[in-house]
Design a protein around this motif. Structure first.
Motif, PDB file in Angstrom:
ATOM      1  N   THR A  94       0.837  -1.215   0.000  1.00  0.00           N
ATOM      2  CA  THR A  94       0.000   0.000   0.000  1.00  0.00           C
ATOM      3  C   THR A  94       0.863   1.253   0.000  1.00  0.00           C
ATOM      4  OG1 THR A  94      -1.702  -1.206   1.234  1.00  0.00           O
ATOM      5  CG2 THR A  94      -1.847   1.201   1.208  1.00  0.00           C
ATOM      6  N   CYS A  95       1.945   1.232   0.802  1.00  0.00           N
ATOM      7  CA  CYS A  95       2.845   2.385   0.832  1.00  0.00           C
ATOM      8  C   CYS A  95       3.505   2.618  -0.524  1.00  0.00           C
ATOM      9  CB  CYS A  95       3.910   2.189   1.910  1.00  0.00           C
ATOM     10  SG  CYS A  95       3.271   2.256   3.597  1.00  0.00           S
ATOM     11  N   ILE A  96       3.885   1.498  -1.192  1.00  0.00           N
ATOM     12  CA  ILE A  96       4.484   1.625  -2.526  1.00  0.00           C
ATOM     13  C   ILE A  96       3.490   2.268  -3.487  1.00  0.00           C
ATOM     14  CG2 ILE A  96       5.326   0.312  -4.513  1.00  0.00           C
ATOM     15  CD1 ILE A  96       6.506  -1.688  -2.523  1.00  0.00           C
ATOM     16  N   LEU A  97       2.230   1.822  -3.424  1.00  0.00           N
ATOM     17  CA  LEU A  97       1.193   2.394  -4.291  1.00  0.00           C
ATOM     18  C   LEU A  97       1.026   3.888  -4.023  1.00  0.00           C
ATOM     19  CD1 LEU A  97      -1.141   2.155  -6.321  1.00  0.00           C
ATOM     20  CD2 LEU A  97      -2.616   1.462  -4.428  1.00  0.00           C
ATOM     21  N   ILE A  98       0.976   4.253  -2.726  1.00  0.00           N
ATOM     22  CA  ILE A  98       0.793   5.665  -2.377  1.00  0.00           C
ATOM     23  C   ILE A  98       1.985   6.491  -2.853  1.00  0.00           C
ATOM     24  CG2 ILE A  98       0.632   7.284  -0.433  1.00  0.00           C
ATOM     25  CD1 ILE A  98      -0.924   5.119   1.076  1.00  0.00           C
ATOM     26  N   ILE A  99       3.199   5.952  -2.673  1.00  0.00           N
ATOM     27  CA  ILE A  99       4.401   6.681  -3.098  1.00  0.00           C
ATOM     28  C   ILE A  99       4.397   6.884  -4.604  1.00  0.00           C
ATOM     29  CG2 ILE A  99       6.912   6.511  -3.301  1.00  0.00           C
ATOM     30  CD1 ILE A  99       6.885   5.108  -0.570  1.00  0.00           C
ATOM     31  N   MET A 100       4.041   5.834  -5.360  1.00  0.00           N
ATOM     32  CA  MET A 100       4.031   5.946  -6.820  1.00  0.00           C
ATOM     33  C   MET A 100       3.003   6.964  -7.283  1.00  0.00           C
ATOM     34  SD  MET A 100       4.561   1.939  -7.897  1.00  0.00           S
ATOM     35  CE  MET A 100       4.676   2.318  -9.644  1.00  0.00           C
ATOM     36  N   LEU A 101       1.814   6.915  -6.660  1.00  0.00           N
ATOM     37  CA  LEU A 101       0.777   7.886  -7.033  1.00  0.00           C
ATOM     38  C   LEU A 101       1.200   9.303  -6.651  1.00  0.00           C
ATOM     39  CD1 LEU A 101      -2.471   5.965  -6.031  1.00  0.00           C
ATOM     40  CD2 LEU A 101      -1.570   6.327  -8.324  1.00  0.00           C
ATOM     41  N   THR A 102       1.874   9.413  -5.492  1.00  0.00           N
ATOM     42  CA  THR A 102       2.358  10.731  -5.072  1.00  0.00           C
ATOM     43  C   THR A 102       3.379  11.275  -6.063  1.00  0.00           C
ATOM     44  OG1 THR A 102       1.995  10.144  -2.746  1.00  0.00           O
ATOM     45  CG2 THR A 102       3.455  12.020  -3.206  1.00  0.00           C
ATOM     46  N   ILE A 103       4.270  10.394  -6.520  1.00  0.00           N
ATOM     47  CA  ILE A 103       5.269  10.819  -7.507  1.00  0.00           C
ATOM     48  C   ILE A 103       4.592  11.275  -8.791  1.00  0.00           C
ATOM     49  CG2 ILE A 103       7.161   9.996  -8.973  1.00  0.00           C
ATOM     50  CD1 ILE A 103       7.991   8.179  -6.651  1.00  0.00           C
ATOM     51  N   ILE A 104       3.573  10.502  -9.227  1.00  0.00           N
ATOM     52  CA  ILE A 104       2.870  10.859 -10.462  1.00  0.00           C
ATOM     53  C   ILE A 104       2.216  12.234 -10.322  1.00  0.00           C
ATOM     54  CG2 ILE A 104       0.893  10.267 -11.913  1.00  0.00           C
ATOM     55  CD1 ILE A 104       1.589   7.328 -11.434  1.00  0.00           C
ATOM     56  N   LEU A 163      -1.735  16.817 -20.503  1.00  0.00           N
ATOM     57  CA  LEU A 163      -1.160  16.327 -19.251  1.00  0.00           C
ATOM     58  C   LEU A 163      -2.157  15.472 -18.482  1.00  0.00           C
ATOM     59  CD1 LEU A 163       0.826  19.381 -17.858  1.00  0.00           C
ATOM     60  CD2 LEU A 163       1.719  17.301 -18.862  1.00  0.00           C
ATOM     61  N   ASN A 164      -3.430  15.837 -18.502  1.00  0.00           N
ATOM     62  CA  ASN A 164      -4.445  15.027 -17.837  1.00  0.00           C
ATOM     63  C   ASN A 164      -4.504  13.632 -18.443  1.00  0.00           C
ATOM     64  OD1 ASN A 164      -5.162  17.098 -16.095  1.00  0.00           O
ATOM     65  ND2 ASN A 164      -6.722  17.908 -17.467  1.00  0.00           N
ATOM     66  N   SER A 165      -4.385  13.556 -19.751  1.00  0.00           N
ATOM     67  CA  SER A 165      -4.395  12.255 -20.413  1.00  0.00           C
ATOM     68  C   SER A 165      -3.187  11.424 -19.985  1.00  0.00           C
ATOM     69  CB  SER A 165      -4.395  12.454 -21.936  1.00  0.00           C
ATOM     70  OG  SER A 165      -4.315  11.211 -22.606  1.00  0.00           O
ATOM     71  N   VAL A 166      -2.013  12.075 -19.906  1.00  0.00           N
ATOM     72  CA  VAL A 166      -0.802  11.361 -19.459  1.00  0.00           C
ATOM     73  C   VAL A 166      -0.962  10.893 -18.019  1.00  0.00           C
ATOM     74  CG1 VAL A 166       1.660  11.624 -18.989  1.00  0.00           C
ATOM     75  CG2 VAL A 166       0.682  12.584 -21.083  1.00  0.00           C
ATOM     76  N   ARG A 167      -1.517  11.733 -17.171  1.00  0.00           N
ATOM     77  CA  ARG A 167      -1.701  11.358 -15.772  1.00  0.00           C
ATOM     78  C   ARG A 167      -2.626  10.148 -15.656  1.00  0.00           C
ATOM     79  NH1 ARG A 167      -4.925  15.462 -12.040  1.00  0.00           N
ATOM     80  NH2 ARG A 167      -6.452  14.897 -13.622  1.00  0.00           N
ATOM     81  N   THR A 168      -3.734  10.140 -16.404  1.00  0.00           N
ATOM     82  CA  THR A 168      -4.669   9.019 -16.364  1.00  0.00           C
ATOM     83  C   THR A 168      -3.989   7.735 -16.820  1.00  0.00           C
ATOM     84  OG1 THR A 168      -6.491  10.545 -16.791  1.00  0.00           O
ATOM     85  CG2 THR A 168      -6.896   8.204 -17.164  1.00  0.00           C
ATOM     86  N   ARG A 169      -3.214   7.821 -17.908  1.00  0.00           N
ATOM     87  CA  ARG A 169      -2.526   6.618 -18.389  1.00  0.00           C
ATOM     88  C   ARG A 169      -1.503   6.119 -17.376  1.00  0.00           C
ATOM     89  NH1 ARG A 169      -2.628   9.406 -23.459  1.00  0.00           N
ATOM     90  NH2 ARG A 169      -0.470  10.102 -23.123  1.00  0.00           N
ATOM     91  N   SER A 170      -0.819   7.029 -16.702  1.00  0.00           N
ATOM     92  CA  SER A 170       0.174   6.627 -15.700  1.00  0.00           C
ATOM     93  C   SER A 170      -0.484   5.891 -14.539  1.00  0.00           C
ATOM     94  CB  SER A 170       0.923   7.855 -15.177  1.00  0.00           C
ATOM     95  OG  SER A 170       1.597   8.516 -16.227  1.00  0.00           O
ATOM     96  N   ILE A 171      -1.628   6.390 -14.096  1.00  0.00           N
ATOM     97  CA  ILE A 171      -2.337   5.729 -12.994  1.00  0.00           C
ATOM     98  C   ILE A 171      -2.792   4.335 -13.420  1.00  0.00           C
ATOM     99  CG2 ILE A 171      -4.396   5.848 -11.545  1.00  0.00           C
ATOM    100  CD1 ILE A 171      -4.112   8.885 -11.581  1.00  0.00           C
ATOM    101  N   THR A 188       2.010  18.027 -11.149  1.00  0.00           N
ATOM    102  CA  THR A 188       1.930  19.399 -10.644  1.00  0.00           C
ATOM    103  C   THR A 188       3.087  20.240 -11.161  1.00  0.00           C
ATOM    104  OG1 THR A 188       0.832  18.601  -8.639  1.00  0.00           O
ATOM    105  CG2 THR A 188       1.826  20.791  -8.557  1.00  0.00           C
ATOM    106  N   GLN A 189       4.308  19.677 -11.111  1.00  0.00           N
ATOM    107  CA  GLN A 189       5.473  20.425 -11.578  1.00  0.00           C
ATOM    108  C   GLN A 189       5.379  20.710 -13.074  1.00  0.00           C
ATOM    109  OE1 GLN A 189       9.099  18.508 -10.394  1.00  0.00           O
ATOM    110  NE2 GLN A 189       8.462  18.284  -8.265  1.00  0.00           N
ATOM    111  N   THR A 190       4.949  19.690 -13.832  1.00  0.00           N
ATOM    112  CA  THR A 190       4.815  19.889 -15.274  1.00  0.00           C
ATOM    113  C   THR A 190       3.741  20.936 -15.567  1.00  0.00           C
ATOM    114  OG1 THR A 190       5.408  17.559 -15.574  1.00  0.00           O
ATOM    115  CG2 THR A 190       4.489  18.713 -17.475  1.00  0.00           C
ATOM    116  N   SER A 191       2.653  20.895 -14.788  1.00  0.00           N
ATOM    117  CA  SER A 191       1.591  21.892 -14.973  1.00  0.00           C
ATOM    118  C   SER A 191       2.116  23.299 -14.749  1.00  0.00           C
ATOM    119  CB  SER A 191       0.434  21.604 -14.009  1.00  0.00           C
ATOM    120  OG  SER A 191      -0.088  20.314 -14.224  1.00  0.00           O
ATOM    121  N   GLN A 192       2.928  23.449 -13.710  1.00  0.00           N
ATOM    122  CA  GLN A 192       3.490  24.766 -13.432  1.00  0.00           C
ATOM    123  C   GLN A 192       4.405  25.231 -14.562  1.00  0.00           C
ATOM    124  OE1 GLN A 192       5.400  24.204  -9.655  1.00  0.00           O
ATOM    125  NE2 GLN A 192       3.486  24.288  -8.487  1.00  0.00           N
TER     126      GLN A 192
END
Length: 605
Positions: free
Chosen positions: A18-28, A282-290, A33-37
């Motif tokens: 679960t922690c790995i999943l949360i970390i990966m989602l947090t990274i995504i 970017l939203n499309s990329v985020r969805t595919r990453s998840i 967020t950084q790319t959006s900025q």
């Protein structure tokens, strides 16, 4: 971490996944967020460059309009036309003026009409804009510089267009009739805002996207079909902090906004791009990453299940075996553990079986050793009892001091009476009651001790006491001050060649701690010795009084003992602070809580 260690291994592995999943989602989401900025920042830079080009083009257009009005205003033919009153001459001159103005308009995009209105009643318009301009006449006449109107609708060839009026008063020049410098009317230029300042292609794929011109009255061009967008753009343009990049809402749509003032035309230009349009890809990329992360976890589920089974199942057998031996049955201790699984668990089984084989041997040795230890402890207690019996009875010493005091009274030696009285009080205090007393009781004993030392040293030092009424009621451990005072007298004041001062004070600080200080102006402590004492005061508390034979010297034994008593009783944050400077003196500070409850027992000295 301690709670996690107590959980089952299976539960810990699930928590880790679960922690790995949360970390990966947090990274995504962090990357998103950084790319959006970055995207918004690049868009702001692009918008800023575009607006800069727009302002440059607008400045050139405005300068061109001003130059045309200036040239016409000082043109001798135009000035003569403005003052002519003969209708026939005006008609002929109007034809020539048409040709002049048409040549001026040639090749210049956005010039709809040029209007001349004189104070003598002369009127001229190339395309019939006189009435439109005359509506602004009061403002034009009162303008000291080039007048710029707001955005207005102007009908040209039966077609309403967004227009602006640029106007300038005209004054006579080189007329040779004595009227030089006299106002003779004004000249106005009507421009098409669309064709002069904006490109023809203004199609927007999203609502509210694009560049907008806002005049000083809040009118917006190009016009939008949404009143909310118009109101939002007008409100943003009135923000006093111009030339800023921000994120705001326009017509309920969040996006990147940039506003800059156009001082030449008394207006503002605003660029707006919705975040939805900026971040669509970017939203499309985020969805595919998840989705990729979820798919990876599903594919990892099978090997994780196998690993859990290979680890947990042997451990369960091990736990069951250990529980079966918890009854203490000797026969069960002789059983061997059989485990099938990974190499590590086989090693555990082998070592455990070897350990069980040694338990029987160690058990017999333990019984024998325990027997010897008990016998040794009994002998130790006997020796301690004999030692105590060999000591002089404290009450015998106390009674003897009382007898000495009585004899001294009979022979009239008052000094001996005072000394035995003080020593008796001190000795009586040390052997009577519980381990806790009030600070007032402790100070009574200290006064008796100091009195004896003053007699011994024959006035080589003075002593002062400084305590508040609040501190005198605070419970403290018995005999906590005497070792510190003794240290100050014998190590600080006695070696001093001149008369010294001993100060004993106490207070309750803002954190409800009792702070006691014993300070002297004696010889102080050298740096090396001071560092050694301070280092030992920070060591883990121990029974110093019982380990005195292990110490290299006993100079600081009383101080260390007091420090240990405080820290063992109240906690490591309390204790003793030792400060000194060679040749200037020493200050020892004791800190302890003031809100403890005084245990029952001794209430007087």
């Amino acid at each position: 971490m301690s709670l996690l260690k107590k959980l089952r291994i299976k539960t810990q592995i699930l928590i880790a996944v679960t922690c790995i999943l949360i970390i990966m989602l947090t990274i995504i989401f962090s990357l998103y967020t950084q790319t959006s900025q970055i995207v918004i920042k690049n868009n702001n830079q692009y918008s800023e460059d575009t607006i800069r080009k727009f302002k440059l083009g607008l400045s050139q257009k405005v300068d061109e309009i001003s130059q045309i009005m200036l040239n016409l205003g000082f043109d001798p033919f135009v000035q003569k036309f403005m003052t002519e009153t003969n209708p026939s001459l005006l008609y002929e001159m109007g034809k020539d003026l048409d040709r002049k103005i048409i040549s001026l308009k040639a090749g210049r995009k956005g010039f709809e009409d040029i209007v001349l209105i004189g104070t003598s009643g002369t009127r001229y318009s190339l395309n019939g804009g006189i009435e439109y301009v005359q509506q602004l006449e009061t403002e034009i006449v009162n303008s000291k510089t080039v007048y710029v109107s707001g955005l207005e609708k102007y009908s040209y060839s039966n077609n309403l267009q967004n227009s602006m009026v640029f106007a300038q008063n005209m004054y006579s020049n080189d007329m040779n009739d004595g009227t030089d410098g006299k106002r003779m009317g004004y000249i106005a230029v009507i421009v098409n805002v669309d064709s002069m300042f904006f490109d023809n292609d203004k199609s927007n794929t999203e609502p509210g996207v694009g560049f907008y011109l806002i005049d000083r009255f809040g009118k917006v061009f190009p016009e939008t079909h949404s009143p909310d967008i118009t109101r939002s753009i007008s409100a943003l343009s009135r923000n006093p902090e111009s030339n800023q990049k921000l994120t705001d809402y326009v017509g309920g749509i969040k996006g990147a906004v940039q506003i800059q003032k156009l001082d030449q035309i008394q207006a503002s230009v605003l660029s707006f791009v919705p975040e939805e349009a900026l971040l669509a890809e970017l939203n499309s990329v985020r969805t595919r990453s998840i989705l990729i992360v979820i798919l990876a976890l599903i594919l990892m589920a099978l090997p994780f299940a196998m690993i859990i089974n290979n680890i947990v199942h042997p451990i369960q057998i091990l736990v069951k075996f250990i529980n079966s031996n918890k009854s203490g049955n000797i026969k069960e201790l002789k059983m061997n553990l059989q485990l099938e699984g990974n190499v590590e668990m086989n090693v555990v089984a082998e070592k455990l079986n070897g350990m069980l084989g040694e338990i029987n041997i160690l058990t017999h040795k333990l019984v024998e050793t325990t027997t010897h230890l008990l016998e040794a402890e009994i002998e130790k207690e006997k020796a301690a009892t004999a030692y105590l019996r060999s000591q002089i009875n404290p009450h015998f010493l106390y009674n003897t001091l009382e007898s000495i005091k009585g004899v001294a009274l009979e022979v009239g030696v008052n000094k001996i009476v005072d000394m035995t009285k003080a020593l008796g009080k001190l000795f009586h205090y040390s052997i009577k009651g519980s381990g806790y007393v009030t600070l007032d009781q402790e100070l009574n004993a200290i006064r008796s001790y100091v009195f004896l030392q003053l007699i011994r040293f024959e006035g080589r030092f003075d002593v002062t006491y400084d305590f508040t009424e609040e501190t005198l009621r605070v419970p403290v451990m018995k005999m906590i001050l005497q070792p510190i005072v003794e240290n100050a007298i014998f190590h600080g004041l006695e070696p001093k060649t001149s008369k010294g001062m001993l100060t004993i004070s106490g207070k309750v600080d803002d954190e409800a701690n009792l702070v006691l200080q014993i300070a002297d102006d004696g010889i102080g402590v050298e740096g090396g010795i001071l560092e050694g004492i301070q280092r030992r005061l920070l060591e883990k508390p121990s029974a110093i009084s019982r380990l005195s034979n292990d110490l290299p010297d006993n100079d600081g034994l009383g101080i260390l003992n007091v420090n240990n008593r405080l820290r063992l009783a109240y906690g490591l944050e309390y204790g003793l602070k030792f400060e000194s400077e060679a040749g200037k003196g020493t200050c020892i500070t004791l800190t302890m809580p003031s809100d403890i409850i005084l245990p029952g027992g001794n209430s007087d000295v």
